[in-house]
Design a protein around this motif. Structure first.
Motif, PDB file in Angstrom:
ATOM      1  N   ASP A  76       0.812  -1.221   0.000  1.00 19.54           N
ATOM      2  CA  ASP A  76       0.000   0.000   0.000  1.00 19.54           C
ATOM      3  C   ASP A  76       0.848   1.274   0.000  1.00 19.54           C
ATOM      4  OD1 ASP A  76       1.020  -0.184   2.514  1.00 19.54           O
ATOM      5  OD2 ASP A  76      -0.867   0.158   3.567  1.00 19.54           O
ATOM      6  N   SER A  95      -3.423   4.572  -1.833  1.00 21.09           N
ATOM      7  CA  SER A  95      -3.839   3.288  -2.397  1.00 21.09           C
ATOM      8  C   SER A  95      -5.045   2.702  -1.679  1.00 21.09           C
ATOM      9  CB  SER A  95      -2.677   2.294  -2.348  1.00 21.09           C
ATOM     10  OG  SER A  95      -2.331   1.996  -1.011  1.00 21.09           O
ATOM     11  N   ARG A  96      -5.254   3.095  -0.418  1.00 25.24           N
ATOM     12  CA  ARG A  96      -6.404   2.610   0.347  1.00 25.24           C
ATOM     13  C   ARG A  96      -7.425   3.697   0.611  1.00 25.24           C
ATOM     14  NH1 ARG A  96      -5.556   1.546   5.214  1.00 25.24           N
ATOM     15  NH2 ARG A  96      -3.439   2.259   5.558  1.00 25.24           N
TER      16      ARG A  96
END
Length: 209
Positions: A76, A95-96
């Motif tokens: 991530d 990314s999250r």
């Protein structure tokens, strides 16, 4: 607002290697070189064997400090620690789409944050560099190259060590890169408290030092 973008980039005890050399009698005690108003540093971080690399962007005129950290083999990456002089920080992982913030009450480090208050420990070899060494506030030990006056290494009381791989004086990050992503804010302008995995983001002291 809360810490994500503000401070903290860093650095304290857990000293390794030979003990600092004693200063010669009569020699003036050296003072730490202030940080340049703007710079970009590439760091290798070691936290009890957990490795990461970080880009540290420091912009005193802009009142902001940004760490972009990539943890070893992390899916991530990267993780952003975005700090501002108004005491607000944002921590986010694009990314999250995970974000949290904190109001820490103090701004980023001043360029002269080591003075006054730093205790000179003498000269010591640090990974092949002849360094002046200072400790401050039982929080950080700071190594500065005797010849170039650039930082070489920071050691935090937590055991986190930052190794400076490059130090670009005057480097400036474009304004757009400092903007916290939209998911850090609620629709009414508040802060979105999005849960995310824990990161130790305290490897840079704040201006309260």
């Amino acid at each position: 607002m809360t810490p994500l973008l503000p401070v903290a980039f860093l650095l304290l005890l857990c000293l390794s290697g030979s003990p600092p050399a004693a200063a010669t009698a009569g020699d003036p005690t050296p003072t730490p070189t202030p940080w340049p108003p703007q710079f970009h540093a590439k760091l290798v971080m070691d936290f009890h064997g957990n490795l990461s690399v970080a880009d540290l962007w420091y912009d005193w005129p802009g009142g902001r400090n940004l760490h972009i950290t990539r943890y070893q083999l992390a899916a991530d990456a990267p993780f952003y620690d975005n700090e501002w002089n108004n005491g607000t920080s944002f921590f986010y992982t694009p990314s999250r789409r995970a974000c949290r913030s904190a109001a820490v009450g103090v701004g980023i480090l001043r360029p002269d944050w080591l003075s006054p208050g730093a205790v000179y420990l003498g000269r010591q070899d640090a990974d092949g560099f002849d360094c002046h060494v200072w400790a401050k506030a039982d929080f950080i030990t700071y190594y500065e190259d005797v010849n170039t006056k650039r930082p070489v290494k920071w050691v935090f009381y937590t055991g986190r060590i930052a190794y400076v791989m490059s130090f670009e004086v005057g480097a400036v990050l474009e304004d757009a890169a400092w903007q916290a992503p939209e998911y850090c804010f609620t629709k009414d302008g508040g802060i979105a408290e999005t849960a995310g995995e824990h990161h130790d983001d305290s490897f840079v002291p704040r201006s309260s030092l």
